[in-house]
Design a protein around this motif. Structure first.
Motif, short mmCIF file in Angstrom:
data_model
loop_
_atom_site.label_atom_id
_atom_site.label_comp_id
_atom_site.label_asym_id
_atom_site.label_seq_id
_atom_site.Cartn_x
_atom_site.Cartn_y
_atom_site.Cartn_z
N GLY A 42 75.13 65.29 73.19
CA GLY A 42 75.63 64.52 72.06
C GLY A 42 76.32 65.33 70.98
O GLY A 42 76.78 64.78 69.98
N ARG A 43 76.45 66.64 71.20
CA ARG A 43 77.06 67.51 70.18
C ARG A 43 78.52 67.76 70.51
O ARG A 43 78.87 68.11 71.64
N THR A 44 79.37 67.62 69.49
CA THR A 44 80.78 67.97 69.61
C THR A 44 81.15 68.89 68.46
O THR A 44 80.33 69.15 67.58
N LYS A 45 82.37 69.39 68.48
CA LYS A 45 82.83 70.37 67.49
C LYS A 45 81.92 71.59 67.50
O LYS A 45 81.56 72.15 66.45
N VAL A 46 81.53 72.00 68.67
CA VAL A 46 80.58 73.12 68.84
C VAL A 46 81.34 74.44 68.91
O VAL A 46 82.23 74.62 69.74
N ARG A 47 80.96 75.37 68.07
CA ARG A 47 81.59 76.70 68.08
C ARG A 47 80.67 77.78 68.68
O ARG A 47 81.09 78.90 68.89
N ASP A 48 79.44 77.41 68.94
CA ASP A 48 78.49 78.34 69.54
C ASP A 48 78.69 78.32 71.06
O ASP A 48 78.50 77.30 71.71
N PHE A 49 79.09 79.46 71.61
CA PHE A 49 79.35 79.56 73.04
C PHE A 49 78.16 79.14 73.88
O PHE A 49 78.30 78.61 74.98
N ASN A 50 76.96 79.35 73.38
CA ASN A 50 75.74 79.02 74.13
C ASN A 50 75.45 77.52 74.15
O ASN A 50 74.49 77.09 74.81
N LEU A 51 76.24 76.72 73.45
CA LEU A 51 75.99 75.28 73.37
C LEU A 51 77.05 74.45 74.08
O LEU A 51 77.15 73.24 73.87
N ILE A 52 77.85 75.10 74.95
CA ILE A 52 78.84 74.37 75.73
C ILE A 52 78.55 74.52 77.23
O ILE A 52 77.87 75.46 77.65
N PHE A 53 79.05 73.59 78.02
CA PHE A 53 78.92 73.66 79.47
C PHE A 53 79.99 74.61 80.00
O PHE A 53 81.16 74.50 79.63
#
Length: 288
Positions: free
Chosen positions: A161-172
């Motif tokens: 549910g998170r978007t606008k994510v800049r933390d590399f560890n929080l993306i697929f």
């Protein structure tokens, strides 16, 4: 003395004037009501709704110049885009989200579309069928994961549910392979209307291209029904909604890059290798 004809004319005048007055008042009220409804409808169709801006983000005003060196390295401090949403100021239709126009310096939905939750819908039926994200918090499986992570690590990021994510560890983020994929187990039979892919916002968005999406009751790619394909290539921070055309029933949704990488200026893409990198995947529809 007033003549007989004069008296008769006065009576007729009074009688006709009274009826005309009632008629005029009634017509006037109906006209006012009609104008009010028309104004309300036009206002509703054009009014932007920024409650959930992420759902209707369109092309960005600015993308970071992509470097041919260190292509998939992450720099959390780098600003890669300027986002344009419904209700934002604009200079032309190209700077507004999909199905919207630049009107009086502001992005608004096209006249025939309905604005709701930051997105432009074609009709009320489309609106009712897109109230639920079937993928949110569900189990995710990937073809691989980037070498800096443990196996399966980060797969859940695609549906958190998170978007606008800049933390590399929080993306697929898959590893580098020809045809990387991501599958979501919906946990029940869903009728899928569209699938939205949120590209990464930190950098290197051009790696997202030729993503085909399918829906089915099996993880076997050949046994699934095609929803649609985003051809691209994309840009950093863009969001792409793939409409299925018809409602597709299934328990599994898969997104897969189906063509070798077109990028030639990065060693990581040698041999046509791809990497599927996404912030979020939203599957809109209803559960049966």
């Amino acid at each position: 003395m007033e003549s007989f004809h004069g008296v008769l004319e006065n009576r007729l005048y009074r009688q006709i004037s009274w009826r005309q007055w009632v008629f005029i008042v009634t017509i006037g009220l109906l006209l006012v009501l009609g104008v009010a409804i028309l104004i309300s409808s036009v206002t509703f169709l054009h009014a932007p709704n920024n409650d959930v801006p992420d759902r209707c983000a369109g092309p960005w005003k600015q993308s970071l110049q992509e470097s041919s060196q260190g292509e998939l390295a992450t720099n959390p401090t780098t600003s890669a885009y300027v986002e344009t949403l419904l209700g934002d100021s604009c200079s032309g239709d190209d700077s507004c989200p999909e199905n919207s126009v630049c009107e009086s310096g502001q992005c608004s939905c096209n006249l025939t579309y309905i604005a709701h939750s930051g997105k432009c819908y074609k009709d009320v039926v489309s609106l009712l069928l897109t109230v639920l994200n079937l993928a949110l918090g569900k189990a995710v499986f990937g073809s691989s994961t980037i070498s800096s992570r443990k196996a399966t690590e980060g797969w859940e990021n695609a549906v958190d549910g998170r978007t606008k994510v800049r933390d590399f560890n929080l993306i697929f983020h898959t590893g580098f392979e020809l045809y990387p994929w991501l599958s979501i187990a919906l946990g029940g039979v869903g009728l899928v209307k569209n699938i939205t892919l949120y590209n990464r916002i930190d950098n290197y968005g051009r790696w997202l291209h030729d993503v085909e999406t399918r829906v089915g009751n099996s993880s076997d790619w050949s046994k699934m029904s095609t929803c649609g394909t985003f051809v691209g290539p994309s840009k950093t921070g863009q969001i792409h909604t793939i409409e299925c055309g018809t409602l597709l029933a299934g328990t599994i949704v898969t997104a897969k890059i189906v063509k070798p990488n077109y990028i030639k200026d990065n060693p990581a893409a040698r041999g046509g290798r791809n990497s599927l990198v996404l912030e979020e995947v939203v599957v809109e529809g209803i559960f049966l």
